[in-house]
Design a protein around this motif. Structure first.
Motif, PDB file in Angstrom:
ATOM      1  N   SER A  52      31.796  42.899  36.555  1.00 49.08           N
ATOM      2  CA  SER A  52      33.118  42.674  35.987  1.00 49.08           C
ATOM      3  C   SER A  52      34.114  42.275  37.069  1.00 49.08           C
ATOM      4  N   TRP A  53      35.296  41.841  36.645  1.00 47.58           N
ATOM      5  CA  TRP A  53      36.268  41.354  37.621  1.00 47.58           C
ATOM      6  C   TRP A  53      36.674  42.454  38.593  1.00 47.58           C
ATOM      7  N   SER A  54      36.721  43.685  38.109  1.00 53.32           N
ATOM      8  CA  SER A  54      37.124  44.800  38.965  1.00 53.32           C
ATOM      9  C   SER A  54      35.989  45.325  39.812  1.00 53.32           C
ATOM     10  N   GLY A  55      34.774  45.016  39.405  1.00 54.22           N
ATOM     11  CA  GLY A  55      33.623  45.582  40.094  1.00 54.22           C
ATOM     12  C   GLY A  55      33.200  46.920  39.545  1.00 54.22           C
ATOM     13  N   ASN A  56      33.915  47.427  38.543  1.00 51.88           N
ATOM     14  CA  ASN A  56      33.600  48.747  38.002  1.00 51.88           C
ATOM     15  C   ASN A  56      32.387  48.748  37.083  1.00 51.88           C
ATOM     16  N   SER A  57      32.062  47.582  36.555  1.00 55.17           N
ATOM     17  CA  SER A  57      30.916  47.496  35.647  1.00 55.17           C
ATOM     18  C   SER A  57      29.934  46.463  36.158  1.00 55.17           C
ATOM     19  N   SER A  71      27.287  43.082  43.707  1.00 58.54           N
ATOM     20  CA  SER A  71      28.541  43.715  44.110  1.00 58.54           C
ATOM     21  C   SER A  71      29.573  42.617  44.381  1.00 58.54           C
ATOM     22  N   ARG A  72      30.783  43.040  44.647  1.00 56.38           N
ATOM     23  CA  ARG A  72      31.820  42.062  44.979  1.00 56.38           C
ATOM     24  C   ARG A  72      32.864  42.719  45.876  1.00 56.38           C
ATOM     25  N   ASP A  73      33.540  41.866  46.629  1.00 55.95           N
ATOM     26  CA  ASP A  73      34.645  42.294  47.463  1.00 55.95           C
ATOM     27  C   ASP A  73      35.800  41.350  47.142  1.00 55.95           C
ATOM     28  N   LYS A  76      37.857  39.625  49.763  1.00 50.85           N
ATOM     29  CA  LYS A  76      37.238  38.477  50.430  1.00 50.85           C
ATOM     30  C   LYS A  76      36.887  37.363  49.449  1.00 50.85           C
ATOM     31  N   ASN A  77      37.282  37.536  48.182  1.00 52.26           N
ATOM     32  CA  ASN A  77      36.962  36.527  47.161  1.00 52.26           C
ATOM     33  C   ASN A  77      35.462  36.222  47.129  1.00 52.26           C
ATOM     34  N   THR A  78      34.647  37.242  47.285  1.00 55.63           N
ATOM     35  CA  THR A  78      33.213  37.036  47.445  1.00 55.63           C
ATOM     36  C   THR A  78      32.417  38.013  46.591  1.00 55.63           C
TER      37      THR A  78
END
Length: 121
Positions: A52-57, A71-73, A76-78
């Protein structure tokens, strides 16, 4: 127009690991869900999972569950795809994509150019 660029692919021995990165050209990507796909020669594209956009899901397809992690950061737009215990059948071109909605079967609006992963035994 958001541009996505994958990196981190390469040649690896079976049992090894790789981490793919998907860098976005625009901070707007932080409002998008991110997905990972792959396509092997002569085969249909496979959906590996999404975040998800938040990384929570996150969702990981059964075919990679337990071996791959998305995963996402957002700072860092990555987005990332950590791949462990790689098998020769994981050999494919790997793509990241961005969608305005998170979930299964959603439409992905932006795609990267792909990065080759080759696993040798």
């Amino acid at each position: 127009q958001v541009q996505l660029v994958e990196s981190g692919g390469g040649l690896v021995q079976a049992g090894g690991s790789l981490r793919l990165s998907c860098a976005a050209s625009d901070r707007a990507i932080t409002r998008y869900a991110m997905g990972w796909f792959r396509q092997a020669p002569g085969k249909e594209r496979e959906f590996l999972g999404a975040i998800s956009w938040s990384g929570n899901s996150t969702y990981h397809a059964d075919l990679v569950k337990g071996r791959f992690t998305i995963s996402r950061d957002n700072a860092k737009n990555t987005a990332y795809l950590q791949m462990n215990t790689l098998k020769p059948e994981d050999t494919a071109v790997y793509y990241c994509a961005a969608a305005t909605n998170y979930g299964l079967g959603v439409r992905y609006d932006y795609w990267g150019q792909g990065t080759q992963v080759t696993v040798v035994s």
